[in-house]
Design a protein around this motif. Structure first.
Motif, mmCIF file in Angstrom:
data_model
loop_
_atom_site.group_PDB
_atom_site.id
_atom_site.type_symbol
_atom_site.label_atom_id
_atom_site.label_comp_id
_atom_site.label_asym_id
_atom_site.label_seq_id
_atom_site.Cartn_x
_atom_site.Cartn_y
_atom_site.Cartn_z
ATOM 1 N N LYS A 210 0.701 -1.230 -0.181
ATOM 2 C CA LYS A 210 0.163 0.175 -0.011
ATOM 3 C C LYS A 210 0.939 1.269 -0.007
ATOM 4 O O LYS A 210 1.896 1.105 0.652
ATOM 5 C CB LYS A 210 -1.033 -0.004 1.335
ATOM 6 N N PRO A 211 0.411 2.275 -0.669
ATOM 7 C CA PRO A 211 1.318 3.440 -0.480
ATOM 8 C C PRO A 211 1.397 4.156 0.518
ATOM 9 O O PRO A 211 0.655 3.999 1.540
ATOM 10 C CB PRO A 211 0.646 4.352 -1.926
ATOM 11 N N MET B 31 0.263 12.790 -11.712
ATOM 12 C CA MET B 31 -0.264 11.535 -12.257
ATOM 13 C C MET B 31 -1.200 11.879 -13.158
ATOM 14 O O MET B 31 -1.994 12.637 -13.336
ATOM 15 C CB MET B 31 -1.088 11.109 -11.009
ATOM 16 N N GLY C 229 -1.697 7.070 -14.367
ATOM 17 C CA GLY C 229 -1.506 6.096 -12.969
ATOM 18 C C GLY C 229 -1.161 4.896 -13.129
ATOM 19 O O GLY C 229 -0.840 4.038 -12.149
ATOM 20 N N GLN C 230 -0.704 4.268 -14.517
ATOM 21 C CA GLN C 230 -0.738 2.967 -14.891
ATOM 22 C C GLN C 230 0.764 2.496 -14.471
ATOM 23 O O GLN C 230 1.144 1.302 -14.394
ATOM 24 C CB GLN C 230 -0.953 2.573 -16.175
ATOM 25 N N SER C 231 1.735 3.579 -14.424
ATOM 26 C CA SER C 231 2.957 3.192 -13.929
ATOM 27 C C SER C 231 3.250 3.725 -12.452
ATOM 28 O O SER C 231 4.024 3.128 -11.622
ATOM 29 C CB SER C 231 4.011 3.684 -14.820
ATOM 30 N N GLY D 167 0.998 4.148 -10.275
ATOM 31 C CA GLY D 167 0.119 3.340 -9.268
ATOM 32 C C GLY D 167 1.164 2.223 -8.618
ATOM 33 O O GLY D 167 1.329 2.133 -7.411
ATOM 34 N N PRO D 168 1.731 1.266 -9.782
ATOM 35 C CA PRO D 168 2.645 0.264 -9.206
ATOM 36 C C PRO D 168 3.875 1.069 -8.346
ATOM 37 O O PRO D 168 4.202 0.293 -7.161
ATOM 38 C CB PRO D 168 3.052 -0.496 -10.188
ATOM 39 N N LEU E 133 3.917 3.414 -6.601
ATOM 40 C CA LEU E 133 3.394 3.803 -5.212
ATOM 41 C C LEU E 133 3.115 2.755 -4.358
ATOM 42 O O LEU E 133 3.674 2.754 -3.143
ATOM 43 C CB LEU E 133 1.997 4.550 -5.480
ATOM 44 N N ASN E 134 2.587 1.439 -4.962
ATOM 45 C CA ASN E 134 2.267 0.494 -4.142
ATOM 46 C C ASN E 134 3.302 -0.335 -3.855
ATOM 47 O O ASN E 134 3.638 -0.660 -2.487
ATOM 48 C CB ASN E 134 1.248 -0.455 -5.094
ATOM 49 N N SER F 151 -3.198 15.023 -9.845
ATOM 50 C CA SER F 151 -3.915 14.630 -10.996
ATOM 51 C C SER F 151 -4.089 15.431 -12.239
ATOM 52 O O SER F 151 -4.693 16.203 -12.195
ATOM 53 C CB SER F 151 -5.105 13.667 -10.772
ATOM 54 N N ARG G 271 -6.588 3.571 -19.520
ATOM 55 C CA ARG G 271 -6.130 4.811 -18.598
ATOM 56 C C ARG G 271 -4.784 5.199 -19.009
ATOM 57 O O ARG G 271 -4.606 6.512 -18.618
ATOM 58 C CB ARG G 271 -6.234 4.293 -17.069
#
Ligand code: FAD
Lengths: 781, 277
Positions: free
Chosen positions: B2-3, B31, B34-36, B38-39, B41-42, B53, B109
C-alpha cells in the motif's frame, strides 16, 4: 435429466463466485478489526541481533519475544535419518529466507500497518547464503540449522537390482534435468482473520485453507490450546493448489495477537509477499541413467534426485513428502524391472517446500518422458511407439510396480494409441518434414503419467508423516422442510466439490442439486476431515457422502413406509418422493412427520432420525490411479525462441466421471498451470539469495493468448475399489505438460542439434541453446 | 503493498495545476493515467507527499492539427490511439503501437505523455516516437515553454529532461507523406508484457527521412545512423551480422541473446515496412 453422478451440470457455487457475492477472508467485516503487516527479513541468511520498535508503536508491534508461549512449528517424521527443523512463526534467532516474518504490526488499515512496519529496524548479522541445493549439499557448506551436521533433511535410497539392465543394455542414456522453483499463484493468496469469542470460549479463525480441520489441530497444538477452544472456518477460498494445505506461520501469529488484544486481526497476503515468501515449490534436479535394449525397451533406471527444499519442513506434510513421492513415482506408468534411486532433500535459504498440484510428479514425469524420447532418438524409433511398448499393458492390471505401487485398473497403452491417433501422428511427420524445408520448426511431444489419487492411511504412514489421513466423514440430512443438507469437513476452493458431492447425494436421494445445500469448511459445523489434497476430495468426501446418503435413503424408506402403510422394502425414491405403487409422499411430508408431527408416526418408529453421519475409506489404502497421455504440437521460432502451440490433446481416464463439465475445467486449468511450468514460470535468485522475480512483470504466468486450444477425450475405467468407481483427477493435468512440451520442442529443434533438459523453456534458454549448438545454416532453412 | 500517505489534488484547469506545481516541493508527483505511477506507489518506490492528477484536464487532451505536424496532448490515452479516433501523422503506425501496449484495461487509462515521462526502457512509445522524430513540449511552473527532440528527452532508464517544476504538455509529430513506410516489431514473453526487444524503422523518401531505432535496451532508445542510411539506400533487409556488428559498436554491454533479438526485430520490422504499400 437428473443431477446425479455423471450429469454435466453447471456449478452451484458459480452464481455467487461469478457475481462478486462470494465471501473471501478479505471481504469479511468486523467491528474494531485490525489489519496486519509483517516486517520481513531483507536477507536470505543471518543472525537476528535485534528488532527495534519505535516507542509509540510498542503496543502495535509484536516479535518472537512476545510470542514466547507459541511453540515452533516442528513437524516430525518417523522416516529414519530425518532431521526436523524448527520454524518460529516470528524469527527468533536466525533468518533463513528473504521474506521470513520477523514482526507483526497491526493498525486500523493495512497501509498504516505497513507504515509502522517500515519504522521497525532489524539488525541482522549476515551469514553466507545457501542459494542452490548442489552447493548446500557439499560437506563444507555453512549450516542452515545449527544443530544439524549437514544440510540434509533426509536421504533415501531405493536399492533395486540393476545387474540385468547393466549386462543387457545396448543403449545407455545419461542426462541431467532441472525444474525451476515456482510459486503456485492462486488468485487469492493466503489470508487469515482471527478473533476471540468470549461466549464460546473459542478462538475463531477464518482462514483461506484447503484443510480447515487440520489447521484447527495445528493451531491448537502450537498455540498450546485445547482443540475445543479453536474453531477454524474456511470461507470462500480463491484457489489452493497445495499452497493452502499446510499450517501457515501467519495463522499462528495473527491468532496470537487477536487473542492478546481481544480484537479481530486480519492479514491478507499480497502478490509480492506471495512471489517472495511463497516461492516454495517444484525445484528438482535429476541425474539419470537409463538402460535400454536396441528396440528401446527400458531395462533399468538409476537415478539421483535432489529436491531444493528451502529452509523449513511444513506441517503436517514435512520436507520429506516431495522426495518420497519423487523416488516412488519416477518409474510412473512404465513396466520397469531394474530401479535404483537416491533422493536428497536439501535445506537452502528459500521458503519451505510445499506440495503443489501434482506433487513431485510434474518433475518425475518431465525427467522420465524426456528420457523415453532420448531413448527413442538413440534407437531411431518413433517416440510414441517406444513409449507405448514400455507402458504397463492393460492385460497386466491390477499391477504392482517396481516401487510397490498398486495400479488398480486401466489401459495405459491405449491412451498413447488414442493420443497418437487424435494428434495425427503419421500426417504430422509428413508436415514436419515439409515445414523444415521451408525453415519452419514443428515438433510433437508426448507425456504419459499416472496420478495416484486418494492415497490413504498406509501410504501417508509410510511417508512418516505426523498426521495420517484415514476415514473421511460426511453428514447428510433431511431438513424439516424436506430439502437435503450435506455437511463435509473437506473444502471447495474452486475445484467444484461443492457441486460434485451434491451430485453424489442427488444420485441417492433423487433430489435436484438446487435443493441440496452443502455446508463445508467450518470445523464448528462439519464432521472431521483431513481436507482436500492429494486428489482425494471426490473419492473420499464423495464416498462418505455416498455412504451417508445410502443410509439416509434407508431411513427415509422406513419413515415413508409408516406414512404409506406399506413395507419399507416396497418403497422406492423418485424425484424427491417416496413411492409405493400408486401412492406417494413427498420428502417434505416425511420430514414434517419426523420433526414436527411425530404423532403421525407409529410408536415403533426408528429413532435414529434423518441426520446421518458416516465414515468412509476405499477398499484399498494405496490410492487409485488416474492416467493420461498429453500430446502437444508446437512450432518453435528459431530466431526469437518463441514457442507456439498448433495443437494440444489430452486423453485421460479418471474412472467414473461425476461431472464431465467440472472435470474438463479441472483438466484445462491443470494443463494451463503445466504450461506455465513448461514455458514461463521461474523464481530466480541472485547470488546472495535475493529473489529477482517479485512482481508479475518478472514472474511470468501464461495468459489466454499463450495457451493452446485444449482438446480432451476420456475413457472410463471405474476403479473396482471405490464407491461409484471414482478416481481423483484434480492434480493430473498439471503433471504432463512439462514433459510433453519439452519433448515437442526437442523434436522441433533436433535438426539444430538442440536438446533442452531444463524447465521452463524460455526464449532466452532456447536461443542460448541454439547459439551454442551453432548450426546457423540450419536455422536459415 | 500500500502506498505511503499522500495528498491527492485534482485541479480543474491547467493553470490551477501549474499553480500547484509552483507551490510545492520535490516530493510532488504528477499523475496521468496512473498505470506506472500506481505500481511505483504500491511498491513504495515512489513516496510523494502530494499527487496532482492531470488526467481530467481538457487542455492536455487536445489535438492540434497544424500544417506539417500534429500536436497531441499529453493526457491522450493509449486506447484513444488504438481505436483510431485521433488523426494520424503516418498511416497506421500509432494505432499499431498503441494496440500492442499492455492490456486493454491498462490502455484505457495509460497515456502517451505518462509513458514518455516514466521512461521505462522497455516501453513502446519512447521507441516509436523516437523513430517518428517527435518533439516533446514542456511547460514550467513559471509558464515557460520549451521543446526538445525525443532523442534528447530520454536520458536513460527512468530518466528524462523534465525538471521537477515542469510538466510535459504535448508531443509534436511531423506529418509524413503517403509514400512513407514504417515497421515496428517487438518480442515479448507474453501478450501484454513489456518487450524483450523492440526495433522500428520509419522512412519517408519525400522528406529524405530514414531512422532506425532499437528499444528495450538497458537505457534510452538507440538510434543507428549507419543502418538508417543503409536501409534507405539499399531498400533491403540488412543481415543479422551487420546489425549485430552495429549493436556491438552502439551497445557492447548488451548480452548476446539481447543483441540477437534486437537484430531479429530490426529484420522483421524492415521486412514489414518494405512490404507495405
Ligand atoms: C500490466 C502493465 C503492463 C504494461 N505493459 C506495457 C507495455 O507493454 N508497453 C508500454 O509501453 N507500457 C506498458 N505499461 C505502462 C503503461 O503504458 C503506462 O500507462 C505508462 O507507462 C504510463 O502512463 P500513465 O499515463 O499511466 O502515467 P502515470 O503512471 O500517471 O505516470 C508515470 C510517470 O510519469 C510522470 N508523469 C505523467 N504525466 C506527466 C506529465 N504530463 N508531466 C510530467 N510528468 C508526468 C508521473 O509523475 C510518473 O512518474 C504497462 C503497465 C502495466 C500496469
Amino acid at each position: 435429466m437428473g443431477t446425479g453422478i455423471g450429469a454435466r451440470v453447471a456449478r452451484k457455487e458459480d452464481a455467487r463466485l461469478l457475481s462478486g457475492q462470494a465471501k473471501f477472508v478479505r471481504d469479511l467485516k468486523f467491528p474494531r478489526l485490525l489489519e496486519a503487516a509483517y516486517v520481513r527479513s531483507p536477507l536470505a541468511h543471518g543472525r537476528l541481533k535485534s528488532v527495534t520498535i519505535p516507542e509509540k508503536y510498542k503496543d502495535r508491534v509484536f516479535t518472537a519475544s512476545n510470542l514466547s508461549d507459541v511453540l515452533p512449528i516442528r513437524p516430525e517424521s518417523t522416516l529414519p535419518g530425518y532431521k526436523a527443523s524448527q520454524q518460529y512463526p516470528l524469527v527468533k534467532d536466525k533468518v533463513r529466507f528473504v521474506g521470513e516474518c520477523i514482526a507483526i504490526c497491526v493498525a486500523p488499515t493495512r497501509a498504516e500497518a505497513e507504515d509502522i512496519a517500515e519504522q521497525v529496524i532489524v539488525d541482522i548479522d549476515p551469514l553466507p547464503p545457501l542459494v542452490n541445493a548442489s552447493d548446500a549439499k557439499t560437506r563444507d557448506a555453512p549450516r542452515l540449522h545449527d544443530d544439524w551436521d549437514d544440510n540434509l533433511f533426509l536421504t533415501t535410497a531405493f536399492d533395486g537390482d540393476l545387474e540385468f539392465a547393466e549386462k543387457n543394455a545396448t543403449v545407455v542414456i545419461e542426462r541431467e534435468y532441472n525444474t525451476a522453483r515456482q510459486c503456485m499463484n492462486p488468485m487469492e493468496g493466503k489470508g487469515t482473520l482471527s478473533y476471540w469469542d468470549d461466549k464460546a470460549g473459542q478462538l475463531v479463525v477464518y482462514t483461506s485453507t484447503q484443510v480447515p480441520h487440520l489447521i484447527r489441530t495445528g493451531i491448537a497444538q502450537y498455540l498450546q490450546m485445547d482443540q475445543g477452544q479453536v474453531r477454524v472456518i474456511a470461507p470462500d477460498v480463491g484457489g489452493g493448489f497445495g499452497y493452502k494445505c499446510v499450517l501457515q506461520p501467519e495463522e499462528l501469529s495473527v491468532s496470537w495477537v487477536a487473542r492478546k488484544l481481544k480484537r479481530p486481526v486480519r492479514w491478507v497476503e499480497d502478490r509480492r509477499e506471495h512471489l517472495v515468501a511463497g516461492a516454495n515449490t517444484r525445484q528438482h534436479h535429476y541425474k539419470l541413467k537409463a538402460y535400454a535394449d536396441d528396440r528401446g525397451k527400458l531395462l533399468g533406471i538409476d537415478a539421483e534426485i535432489t529436491v531444493d527444499i528451502g529452509a523449513y519442513s511444513v506441517w503436517p506434510f514435512t520436507a520429506c513428502l516431495e522426495a518420497a513421492q519423487a523416488g516412488g513415482n519416477l518409474p510412473g506408468p512404465y513396466a520397469l524391472e531394474g530401479y535404483r534411486c537416491k533422493t536428497y532433500s536439501v535445506a537452502t535459504n528459500k521458503p519451505g517446500f510445499t506440495p503443489y498440484r501434482g506433487v513431485a510428479r510434474p518433475g518425475v514425469c518431465f525427467a522420465m518422458e524426456l528420457t523415453i524420447d532420448a531413448i527413442a532418438r538413440a534407437v531411431g524409433r518413433e517416440p510414441a511407439d517406444v513409449r507405448r511398448e514400455n507402458l504397463v499393458p492393460g492385460s497386466a492390471m491390477p499391477y504392482t510396480n517396481v516401487t510397490g505401487k498398486f495400479y488398480d485398473s486401466g489401459d495405459y497403452q491405449h491412451s498413447v494409441t488414442e493420443a497418437a491417433r487424435a494428434i495425427g501422428l503419421e500426417d504430422f511427420r509428413k508436415r514436419q518434414k515439409e515445414a523444415r524445408t521451408q525453415g519452419r520448426f514443428l515438433g510433437l511431444g508426448f507425456g504419459t503419467f499416472t496420478e495416484q489419487s486418494a492415497h490413504g492411511t498406509k501410504v501417508f504412514a509410510a511417508w512418516g508423516l505426523p498426521l495420517v489421513p484415514g476415514y473421511e466423514q460426511a453428514m447428510v440430512k433431511l431438513t424439516p422442510s424436506g430439502s437435503v443438507e450435506v455437511r463435509s469437513g473437506n473444502h471447495s476452493f474452486g475445484q467444484g466439490l461443492e457441486t460434485t458431492i451434491a451430485q453424489v447425494a442427488s444420485e441417492w436421494l433423487t433430489v435436484d442439486i438446487d435443493k441440496i445445500n452443502v455446508l463445508m469448511g467450518d470445523t464448528g459445523m462439519t464432521p472431521y476431515s483431513t481436507g482436500a489434497y492429494a486428489s482425494r476430495g471426490m473419492v473420499m468426501a464423495g464416498g462418505a457422502v455416498s455412504k451417508a446418503a445410502e443410509e439416509l435413503v434407508k431411513r427415509i424408506k422406513i419413515h415413508a413406509s409408516h406414512l404409506l402403510q406399506c413395507d419399507a422394502k416396497d418403497v422406492a425414491l423418485k424425484d424427491g418422493k417416496a413411492l409405493s405403487g400408486a401412492a406417494s409422499v413427498d420428502f417434505a411430508d416425511i420430514a414434517r412427520a419426523w420433526y414436527l408431527r411425530p404423532d403421525q408416526l407409529d410408536e415403533d418408529v426408528d429413532t435414529a432420525g434423518l441426520e446421518v453421519t458416516q465414515g468412509y475409506k476405499p477398499d484399498i489404502d494405496t490410492g487409485v490411479f488416474t492416467y493420461a497421455t498429453h500430446a502437444a504440437i508446437v512450432e518453435v521460432d528459431p530466431e526469437t525462441g518463441k514457442v507456439s502451440f498448433e495443437d494440444y490433446y489430452v486423453f485421460e481416464d479418471c474412472g467414473r466421471r461425476v461431472n464431465p463439465l467440472i472435470l474438463e475445467g479441472q483438466t484445462y486449468g491443470g494443463a494451463a498451470q503445466g504450461i506455465g511450468t513448461a514455458l514461463f514460470e521461474e523464481v530466480l535468485y541472485d547470488p546472495s539469495g535475493q529473489p529477482l522475480t517479485s512482481t508479475l512483470a518478472d514472474y511470468i504466468l501464461p495468459g489466454p493468448a499463450e495457451l493452446p486450444h485444449f482438446r480432451l477425450e476420456h475413457s472410463e475405467t471405474p476403479s473396482p475399489y471405490t464407491r461409484h468407481g471414482i478416481k481423483g483427477v484434480g492434480e493430473g493435468a498439471a503433471i504432463a505438460p512439462g514433459g510433453a512440451v519439452l519433448n515437442a520442442i526437442n523434436d522441433a529443434l533436433e535438426p539444430l542439434g538442440v536438446e533442452l533438459n531444463e524447465l521452463p523453456a524460455t526464449p532466452h534458454k532456447i536461443l542460448s541453446a541454439i547459439m551454442d549448438a551453432d548450426r546457423p545454416e540450419e536455422v536459415a532453412g | 503493498m500500500k502506498p505511503v500517505g499522500f495528498q491527492f489534488a485534482q485541479p480543474d484547469t491547467l493553470a490551477e495545476a501549474m499553480q500547484m506545481l509552483r507551490d510545492v516541493s520535490e516530493d510532488t508527483k504528477i499523475m496521468s493515467g496512473g498505470q506506472s505511477l500506481g505500481p511505483m506507489l504500491n511498491l513504495r518506490l515512489a513516496r510523494p507527499e502530494k499527487i496532482i492528477s492531470i488526467a481530467g484536464l481538457s487542455e492536455l487532451r487536445e489535438v492540434d492539427e497544424g500544417e506539417g505536424f500534429i500536436e497531441f496532448g499529453t493526457a491522450l490515452r493509449h486506447a484513444e490511439f488504438e481505436d483510431g479516433s485521433l488523426p494520424e501523422p503516418i498511416s497506421g503506425m500509432m494505432r499499431h503501437v498503441a494496440k500492442g501496449i499492455a492490456y486493454r484495461a491498462v490502455r484505457n487509462r495509460g497515456t502517451i505523455g505518462g509513458s514518455l515521462c516514466h521512461a521505462d526502457p522497455a516501453a513502446d512509445w519512447i521507441t516509436a516516437l523516437t523513430a517518428l522524430g517527435a518533439t516533446v513540449r514542456m511547460v514550467s511552473a513559471q509558464g515557460d515553454t520549451r521543446d526538445v527532440d525525443m532523442t534528447r528527452f530520454i536520458h536513460g532508464a527512468y530518466r528524462t529532461e523534465l525538471n521537477s517544476d515542469e510538466l510535459l504538455k504535448s508531443v509534436i509529430l511531423p506529418r509524413y507523406s503517403s509514400s512513407a513506410v514504417w515497421g515496428y516489431y517487438k518480442t515479448c514473453r507474453k501478450v501484454g508484457e513489456f518487450a524483450d526487444a523492440i526495433a522500428s524503422w520509419v522512412a519517408d523518401p519525400k522528406k529524405r527521412y530514414s531512422r532506425v531505432v532499437f528499444g528495450a535496451t538497458a537505457g534510452a532508445p538507440i538510434v543507428s545512423i549507419p543502418l538508417s542510411r543503409q536501409i534507405a539506400v539499399t531498400g533491403i533487409v540488412p543481415s543479422k551480422e551487420v546489425i549485430k556488428a552495429e549493436l556491438e559498436r552502439l551497445a557492447p554491454d548488451l548480452d548476446r541473446v539481447k543483441k540477437h533479438l534486437l537484430a531479429v526485430a530490426l529484420q522483421r520490422c524492415t521486412k514489414q515496412a518494405l512490404n507495405h504499400d
